[in-house]
Design a protein around this motif. Structure first.
Motif, PDB file in Angstrom:
ATOM      1  N   THR A   1       0.819  -1.223   0.000  1.00 40.50           N
ATOM      2  CA  THR A   1       0.000   0.000   0.000  1.00 40.50           C
ATOM      3  C   THR A   1       0.843   1.259   0.000  1.00 40.50           C
ATOM      4  N   LEU A   2       2.161   1.090   0.138  1.00 32.44           N
ATOM      5  CA  LEU A   2       3.097   2.210   0.223  1.00 32.44           C
ATOM      6  C   LEU A   2       2.742   3.161   1.361  1.00 32.44           C
ATOM      7  N   ALA A   3       2.234   2.585   2.456  1.00 35.39           N
ATOM      8  CA  ALA A   3       1.944   3.382   3.648  1.00 35.39           C
ATOM      9  C   ALA A   3       3.251   3.963   4.166  1.00 35.39           C
ATOM     10  N   VAL A   4       3.189   5.185   4.655  1.00 33.54           N
ATOM     11  CA  VAL A   4       4.389   5.848   5.143  1.00 33.54           C
ATOM     12  C   VAL A   4       4.527   5.593   6.642  1.00 33.54           C
ATOM     13  N   ASN A   5       5.600   4.901   7.001  1.00 35.21           N
ATOM     14  CA  ASN A   5       5.931   4.703   8.406  1.00 35.21           C
ATOM     15  C   ASN A   5       6.766   5.895   8.847  1.00 35.21           C
ATOM     16  N   LYS A   6       6.444   6.425  10.025  1.00 35.72           N
ATOM     17  CA  LYS A   6       7.109   7.641  10.491  1.00 35.72           C
ATOM     18  C   LYS A   6       7.666   7.444  11.883  1.00 35.72           C
ATOM     19  N   ALA A   7       8.697   8.199  12.183  1.00 37.88           N
ATOM     20  CA  ALA A   7       9.249   8.266  13.530  1.00 37.88           C
ATOM     21  C   ALA A   7       9.726   9.691  13.729  1.00 37.88           C
ATOM     22  N   GLY A   8       9.523  10.199  14.932  1.00 37.80           N
ATOM     23  CA  GLY A   8       9.954  11.565  15.159  1.00 37.80           C
ATOM     24  C   GLY A   8       9.933  11.941  16.622  1.00 37.80           C
ATOM     25  N   GLU A   9      10.251  13.199  16.860  1.00 36.96           N
ATOM     26  CA  GLU A   9      10.237  13.721  18.215  1.00 36.96           C
ATOM     27  C   GLU A   9       9.998  15.221  18.195  1.00 36.96           C
ATOM     28  N   VAL A  10       9.428  15.691  19.300  1.00 34.05           N
ATOM     29  CA  VAL A  10       9.107  17.105  19.485  1.00 34.05           C
ATOM     30  C   VAL A  10       9.571  17.485  20.881  1.00 34.05           C
ATOM     31  N   SER A  11      10.137  18.673  21.016  1.00 33.29           N
ATOM     32  CA  SER A  11      10.467  19.152  22.362  1.00 33.29           C
ATOM     33  C   SER A  11      10.320  20.663  22.406  1.00 33.29           C
ATOM     34  N   PHE A  12       9.975  21.151  23.589  1.00 35.38           N
ATOM     35  CA  PHE A  12       9.908  22.587  23.840  1.00 35.38           C
ATOM     36  C   PHE A  12       9.971  22.813  25.342  1.00 35.38           C
ATOM     37  N   THR A  13      10.098  24.062  25.729  1.00 32.63           N
ATOM     38  CA  THR A  13      10.195  24.398  27.140  1.00 32.63           C
ATOM     39  C   THR A  13       8.931  25.116  27.578  1.00 32.63           C
ATOM     40  N   PHE A  14       8.331  24.634  28.677  1.00 31.02           N
ATOM     41  CA  PHE A  14       7.165  25.294  29.247  1.00 31.02           C
ATOM     42  C   PHE A  14       7.599  26.644  29.841  1.00 31.02           C
ATOM     43  N   PRO A  15       6.653  27.557  30.021  1.00 34.08           N
ATOM     44  CA  PRO A  15       7.006  28.856  30.621  1.00 34.08           C
ATOM     45  C   PRO A  15       7.672  28.737  31.999  1.00 34.08           C
ATOM     46  N   ASN A  16       7.400  27.645  32.723  1.00 36.69           N
ATOM     47  CA  ASN A  16       8.013  27.470  34.044  1.00 36.69           C
ATOM     48  C   ASN A  16       9.429  26.891  33.947  1.00 36.69           C
ATOM     49  N   GLY A  17       9.939  26.694  32.719  1.00 35.36           N
ATOM     50  CA  GLY A  17      11.291  26.194  32.525  1.00 35.36           C
ATOM     51  C   GLY A  17      11.397  24.692  32.371  1.00 35.36           C
ATOM     52  N   GLU A  18      10.303  23.983  32.554  1.00 37.31           N
ATOM     53  CA  GLU A  18      10.303  22.531  32.442  1.00 37.31           C
ATOM     54  C   GLU A  18      10.339  22.120  30.966  1.00 37.31           C
ATOM     55  N   GLN A  19      11.127  21.104  30.653  1.00 38.74           N
ATOM     56  CA  GLN A  19      11.291  20.638  29.279  1.00 38.74           C
ATOM     57  C   GLN A  19      10.235  19.584  28.932  1.00 38.74           C
ATOM     58  N   TYR A  20       9.516  19.782  27.821  1.00 40.27           N
ATOM     59  CA  TYR A  20       8.550  18.804  27.315  1.00 40.27           C
ATOM     60  C   TYR A  20       9.239  18.018  26.216  1.00 40.27           C
ATOM     61  N   TYR A  21       8.997  16.711  26.194  1.00 41.25           N
ATOM     62  CA  TYR A  21       9.600  15.852  25.189  1.00 41.25           C
ATOM     63  C   TYR A  21       8.599  14.780  24.776  1.00 41.25           C
ATOM     64  N   LEU A  22       8.420  14.578  23.481  1.00 40.02           N
ATOM     65  CA  LEU A  22       7.545  13.539  22.947  1.00 40.02           C
ATOM     66  C   LEU A  22       8.280  12.836  21.819  1.00 40.02           C
ATOM     67  N   LYS A  23       8.330  11.526  21.902  1.00 42.59           N
ATOM     68  CA  LYS A  23       8.923  10.697  20.855  1.00 42.59           C
ATOM     69  C   LYS A  23       7.799   9.824  20.315  1.00 42.59           C
ATOM     70  N   TYR A  24       7.748   9.587  19.014  1.00 40.67           N
ATOM     71  CA  TYR A  24       6.649   8.789  18.464  1.00 40.67           C
ATOM     72  C   TYR A  24       7.081   7.960  17.266  1.00 40.67           C
ATOM     73  N   ILE A  25       6.283   6.923  17.041  1.00 41.88           N
ATOM     74  CA  ILE A  25       6.387   6.074  15.861  1.00 41.88           C
ATOM     75  C   ILE A  25       4.970   5.927  15.327  1.00 41.88           C
ATOM     76  N   ALA A  26       4.817   5.980  14.025  1.00 37.14           N
ATOM     77  CA  ALA A  26       3.524   5.722  13.389  1.00 37.14           C
ATOM     78  C   ALA A  26       3.775   4.712  12.278  1.00 37.14           C
ATOM     79  N   ASP A  27       3.209   3.532  12.448  1.00 30.93           N
ATOM     80  CA  ASP A  27       3.413   2.475  11.464  1.00 30.93           C
ATOM     81  C   ASP A  27       2.166   1.600  11.391  1.00 30.93           C
ATOM     82  N   GLU A  28       2.316   0.381  10.923  1.00 34.05           N
ATOM     83  CA  GLU A  28       1.162  -0.511  10.784  1.00 34.05           C
ATOM     84  C   GLU A  28       0.503  -0.821  12.131  1.00 34.05           C
ATOM     85  N   ASN A  29       1.181  -0.551  13.218  1.00 34.29           N
ATOM     86  CA  ASN A  29       0.618  -0.759  14.551  1.00 34.29           C
ATOM     87  C   ASN A  29      -0.029   0.498  15.117  1.00 34.29           C
ATOM     88  N   GLY A  30      -0.142   1.544  14.308  1.00 34.87           N
ATOM     89  CA  GLY A  30      -0.778   2.780  14.753  1.00 34.87           C
ATOM     90  C   GLY A  30       0.221   3.797  15.269  1.00 34.87           C
TER      91      GLY A  30
END
Length: 149
Positions: free
Chosen positions: A72-101
């Motif tokens: 089906t030529l589905a696109v499998n993806k992997a990535g990450e996002v990060s930013f700093t909250f106003p209180n100085g705390e670091q937010y971090y999200l890592k993800y994979i999107a593939d045939e398993n959702g």
């Protein structure tokens, strides 16, 4: 069909991230601060493989790579996002999107309670009551009950 659900989930996620990143901060016109883009690297190939990385002057970073797979030529993806909250705390999200959702990982995501958890007695009593009520009632095809038809 699962590919379309994954793609829709990713579209919704990216829209929410864009909305969060683009939300204006309450400032007067005199205080408008331009945030520079420090890095914006994008690579795309004809086979559908791609990657991008960007970083802003206020500490927001985002990276993603993907490739087409399967018949089906589905696109499998992997990535990450990060930013700093106003209180100085670091937010971090890592993800994979593939045939398993879509599979995000972050300490900021809610975690379901461990199961099996104890079921309160009043819930058990209600379930038993409903089962007895169902057992004792007369079945009616007009009401949509299954009566062997």
């Amino acid at each position: 069909l699962p590919c379309h659900r994954t793609n829709m989930k990713l579209v919704v996620l990216f829209c929410l991230i864009a909305l969060a990143l683009g939300h204006p901060v309450a400032q007067t016109d005199d205080e408008v601060k331009v945030v520079p883009i420090l890095r914006d690297d994008r690579v795309e190939f004809e086979d559908g493989t791609y990657s991008f990385d960007f970083e802003t002057g206020n500490g927001i970073t985002r990276s993603e790579s993907g490739q087409s797979e399967g018949e089906t030529l589905a696109v499998n993806k992997a990535g990450e996002v990060s930013f700093t909250f106003p209180n100085g705390e670091q937010y971090y999200l890592k993800y994979i999107a593939d045939e398993n959702g879509f599979q995000p990982e972050s300490p900021y995501l809610p975690v379901a309670p461990a199961f099996p958890h104890p079921i309160p007695q009043f819930v058990i009593d209600q379930i038993e009551f409903a089962a007895q009520e169902d057992q004792n009632r007369e079945l009616s095809q007009d009401r949509g009950d299954y009566v062997g038809y």
